[in-house]
Design a protein around this motif. Sequence first.
Motif: not given
Length: 301
Positions: A185-191, A203-206, A212-218
Amino acid sequence: MSAQHAAPTPAWTVGEIVVRRIDEVELAPETGAWLLPGATPEVVAGHPWLQPDFVGADRALRLASHSFAVEAGGLRILVDTGVGNGKDRANPAWHRLDTDYLRRLERAGFAPEAVDLVVLTHLHTDHVGWNTRREGGAWVPTFPNARYLADRAEWDHWASAEMDGPRRQMFRDSVHPVAEHGLLDLVDVPADGLEIAPGVTLVPAPGHTPGQVAVRLGSGGAAAVITGDCIHHPVQLAEPGIHSHVDIDPARAGETRRELLAALADTDTLLLGSHFPPPTAGLVRSDGAAYRLQPVPPGTV
């Protein structure tokens, strides 16, 4: 080591979310000097907090390949899949690996058939290898019931890039089979990020790569960030200007790194490094004009 005497899986809790580190392999000692050429022994010596966890007695950087197995909202989510076994690779240290990664994953409660989502922070060789495994002479998805997620900008970049032979081989054995089985699945990751499961946000991490994305957990007021390769090693907290020689856009990668570190500094948000050696996680603390990592050792859950 027998299963009954296997070391427990390192784990951290983030509210109701559980994050486990699934070890694959410690990277070869020469990797650090190749990957982060600016992290010379002289630079490392200026930051004694890096020893003994993150650099050796010879001041060489320690780096590792591992995945993070995340339990959130009743889902099993795997973040990145390492180098993989039995694959032809140009890097001799990665060529036809034979590790017990899958057994470690299963001991952590993540049997391949039970994984719901696989997050690919970016499409580099050491982050997609266990996407597939050899079966009947073909490479097939390791996680047959999972959706594999990648940023659309990442896919579009490599789809139009002039790739050398080793990278084309990596796509043939570790990326294209997932797409051919209809699992990518290709996803569009907004700011401001894209939530893919309760408390799990891409979250974007270009910079290192374009998508590239990073992954935020909460969860429950607690938070953590899985870095991807926007930070390869804790020395980049002390020296954010040190970049990887394989960054596609070093300037943008540096901006991403500085923005992330400034946001996390002196907070209780856990930083989980995708290539940090044990103890792997820590809190970002201000240290003069830059930062240091205050290690947070794992427990077991």
